[in-house]
Design a protein around this motif. Structure first.
Motif, short mmCIF file in Angstrom:
data_model
loop_
_atom_site.label_atom_id
_atom_site.label_comp_id
_atom_site.label_asym_id
_atom_site.label_seq_id
_atom_site.Cartn_x
_atom_site.Cartn_y
_atom_site.Cartn_z
N ASN A 15 33.54 29.73 40.40
CA ASN A 15 34.56 30.61 41.14
C ASN A 15 34.11 31.23 42.10
N GLN A 106 44.63 40.92 44.32
CA GLN A 106 43.60 39.85 44.15
C GLN A 106 43.03 39.71 43.29
N SER A 107 43.80 39.87 41.67
CA SER A 107 43.53 39.43 41.16
C SER A 107 44.03 38.18 40.69
N HIS A 110 42.09 35.58 43.25
CA HIS A 110 40.99 35.28 42.37
C HIS A 110 41.05 33.93 41.30
N LYS A 113 41.64 30.49 42.63
CA LYS A 113 40.17 30.60 43.57
C LYS A 113 39.94 30.38 45.20
N HIS A 115 39.07 33.62 47.46
CA HIS A 115 38.25 34.85 48.25
C HIS A 115 38.30 36.04 49.08
#
Length: 730
Positions: A15, A106-107, A110, A113, A115
């Motif tokens: 990732n 953001q989390s 993530h 997957k 960015h």
């Protein structure tokens, strides 16, 4: 376990991003099923295939694009095929969480997957790419789009929205107010393709195949072929994956002469799901789907089958499932609805035995019977039923006290609730110590629900609302809750096609979730310092979701038309309005013992008419200045030459029109708070203002750089506070 840990580690290592921040040109595959158009905003999740000299990439990305013309918007709305586009623009890292208990975008990305986000400047079709016509037609993403387009064409807006939702997991077309209603009364799961839908679908399909003479062996082979295709058409949502894989595992084991239990089928499905994507364990859909299905498996032959009356068993199932879901719902949303244990008794049979069969019949018959009177009659009947259901949902939604707001509870208390729930379920199943377990459950749940509201610690929270002001003050033990300004976004005139229907607001995205995360359902007083939109623009939406007992504002603020209209709306909803000046409130204190210092007379609702509040909160003296400007500051300083100020909320976001040299030298604050938007167009805060505070060694906290600011205090437990001052971004 070893294999699962291996897959988790492998997924974590993989990732990573292959893109660089300076790259500006990309070849991106766009899936039209993940394309959203709202007003002049276009957004889609794509897959980067090339970037500069890098080829053979396969990295997911979120693309945002501002549509320039209505014709361009119409062109994008007709996008129905998977295509490659050349996109130019600038990459940026997803923004971190800037506020207390706010959704962490953001989390979230993530875990999916992703960015980078890409702000596109140009998007051009790569027409020179030659695609195989045959394989293009067989692409399941294109087939899905063709089916959805057919449904829209042959049925009405309402009927098509439910067909797309219940059969193809596309909830984008159902009205937001209705969706919110389903959520608030605890039946939102009915609009997701759940295990219930799949089991109903499999059972119905199996029955039809058997009735027309298809053997059991051929029926199994057909399902083995058809169900994965159907799962792909619905994008393999968590519940869809669980239901289909569990069914295929059970049927395959039976065909091989080695039948396994439902619990084993559930366990293997969970393990396979985690091998495929370990990150989905963080999803609320994953957590609820597997937990509730596990509960049904464990207690189906005991706890859920104790009465000879089906209605009693159904009530027991609904009660237990609602109870089990409470910790997960409160963890993610800081609230839960208890209405679900009763509304499910009404709506589950309604959807299972009436709506779902009608939807399936309508979809299947939309191909051979399109345009016939029989088909139009079915559409009319279905739409009539759906309108009744939506009306009923919105009526039940208005039921008072249907939702408990828990706030974000401590981890220890959260674990305790789970342990007590397990004890309660064991007691029910074994029919032992039931009274004790009920008393224990009641006590723990009472603490769980009210802990955050009556938290022994007070706090002052400077909320990051972008270019605006919003300050929340919560006294210890729930003694009082106050809000100074609400933030707001200055609206610019747009053409009708540019206006977004699902506009993300500061209230819905930031203000309301933060207030609920503190276990709060009402505000004792809301202070509006003046009538500018960046200080009161979210007031109306806030009051629609959080009860406002009293609205306090300077005399003359109602001369601003926007504020006047909102204030009248609140007054009709029984909020008490109070217009004040420093002159007519000399001996009165507001909020947590705050005195009104300014304005001394009625104004026009502008910056220099801002409400200025002063008082002691915790161990410090605070001065809240709104947007007061230099002239007002000079008079204020003259009126109060010996004012002690420990913490200053800097006026007008740090503008050069406020916080003059004379004013700051007289006040000499130890700490200064500046609320301003990241990279704002006004270049706030002004460099000279920052220099004046630096000369005094004043500590400056800025929302644009550090996110929200939090001061925690206690009148009795001060020794337990590890740190008085905190910011979200370090």
């Amino acid at each position: 376990m070893i294999v699962t840990i291996f897959f988790v580690g492998l997924e974590k290592d993989n990732n990573q991003t292959n893109l660089l921040a300076e790259e500006q040109s990309f070849l991106i595959e766009l899936d039209p099923n993940k394309l959203k158009i709202d007003g002049d905003q276009l957004q889609f999740y794509g897959r980067v295939k090339e970037s500069g000299e890098k080829v053979n990439l396969s990295e997911k990305i979120v693309v945002f694009y501002r549509l320039s013309t209505e014709a361009e918007k119409n062109s994008w709305e007709k996008q129905r095929k998977v295509e490659d586009f050349i996109v130019t623009g600038s990459l940026s890292k997803p923004e971190k969480n800037r506020n207390l208990n706010q959704f962490d975008y953001q989390s979230y990305l993530h875990q999916n997957k992703i960015h980078w986000t890409l702000q596109a400047e140009t998007i051009d079709t790569r027409s020179e790419i030659q695609k195989n016509f045959f394989f293009d037609k067989l692409n399941l993403k294109n087939i899905r789009q063709a089916i959805l387009a057919h449904i829209e064409k042959e049925t009405t807006v309402m009927v098509s929205s439910y067909i797309k939702t219940l059969l193809f997991a596309d909830t984008s077309s159902i009205d937001d107010q209705v969706m919110n209603g389903y959520k608030q009364i605890g039946i939102i799961h009915l609009l997701s393709i759940s295990g219930l839908h799949i089991q109903f679908f499999i059972a119905g399909l199996t029955y039809i195949l058997w009735r027309i003479g298809v053997t059991r062996e051929k029926t199994y082979l057909f399902l083995l072929f058809f169900l994965p295709i159907y799962g792909s058409l619905t994008y393999w949502g968590t519940s869809i994956f669980r239901a289909i894989v569990m069914s295929l595992i059970s049927q395959t084991s039976s065909r091989l002469g080695k039948p396994i239990s439902g619990l084993d089928a559930w366990s293997w499905t969970l393990i396979i799901g985690l091998w495929i994507d370990p990150y989905q364990i963080f999803s609320i859909g994953f957590q609820l789907s597997y937990l509730l299905s596990l509960t049904l498996i464990l207690f189906s032959n005991s706890l859920f089958n104790q009465s000879k009356f089906n209605s009693v068993n159904s009530l027991c199932i609904s009660f237990i499932l609602t109870l089990i879901s409470i910790p997960i719902l409160s963890f993610h949303f800081f609230e839960f609805s208890w209405l679900g244990m009763f509304t499910n008794l009404i709506f589950v049979p309604l959807f299972t035995w009436i709506i779902m069969p009608l939807i399936i019949v309508l979809f299947i018959s939309s191909y051979p019977l399109s345009g016939t009177q029989c088909f139009h009659f079915l559409i009319s009947v279905t739409e009539g039923l759906l309108r009744i259901i939506e009306w009923l949902v919105l009526k039940i939604k208005l039921f008072p006290y249907g939702t408990f707001v828990t706030g974000k509870v401590p981890t220890g208390l959260f674990i305790l609730v789970i342990v007590v729930l397990i004890i309660f379920l064991i007691a029910l199943e074994e029919q032992k110590k039931i009274k004790r377990s009920i008393i224990l459950l009641t006590l723990v749940f009472t603490v769980f629900i009210y802990y955050q509201k009556y938290n022994p610690f007070g706090e002052v929270l400077l909320i990051d609302v972008g270019q605006g002001d919003a300050i929340l003050i919560k006294e210890p033990f729930g003694a009082g809750v106050y809000l100074i300004d609400t933030g707001g976004t200055i609206a610019f005139e747009k053409e009708e096609w540019q206006i977004r229907k699902n506009q993300s607001t500061v209230a819905s995205r930031v203000l309301i979730p933060i207030i609920k995360s503190l276990g709060l359902t009402q505000l004792d007083q809301v202070f509006i310092t003046h009538g500018d939109e960046d200080h009161m623009g979210e007031l109306k939406e806030l009051a629609q979701n959080i009860e406002v007992k009293e609205l306090i504002f300077p005399v003359g603020t109602t001369k601003k038309q926007l504020f006047h209209d909102v204030a009248q709306t609140l007054e009709r909803n029984e909020t008490q309005l109070r217009a004040i000046t420093a002159e007519n409130t000399k001996k009165q204190l507001f909020g947590p013992s705050l005195a009104v210092l300014w304005p001394v007379k009625a104004g026009e609702g502008g910056n220099n008419d801002s409400l200025v509040l002063y008082g002691e909160i915790g161990s410090y003296y605070w001065l809240f200045t709104g947007d007061i400007e230099e002239a007002g500051e000079a008079e204020l300083a003259a009126f109060y030459p010996n004012l002690r100020v420990d913490i200053l909320k800097v006026a007008h976001h740090g503008s050069q029109t406020s916080t003059s040299e004379q004013f700051i030298q007289q006040m000499k604050p130890k700490i200064a708070l500046i609320s301003c938007g990241l990279n704002n167009r006004y270049n706030h805060p002004n460099g000279e203002v920052l220099e004046r505070m630096a000369d005094l060694n004043t500590i400056v906290y800025r929302t644009d750089l550090q996110g929200s600011f939090r001061y925690t205090y206690s009148n009795r437990l001060s020794g337990m506070i590890e740190k008085d001052f905190q910011t979200i971004l370090k």
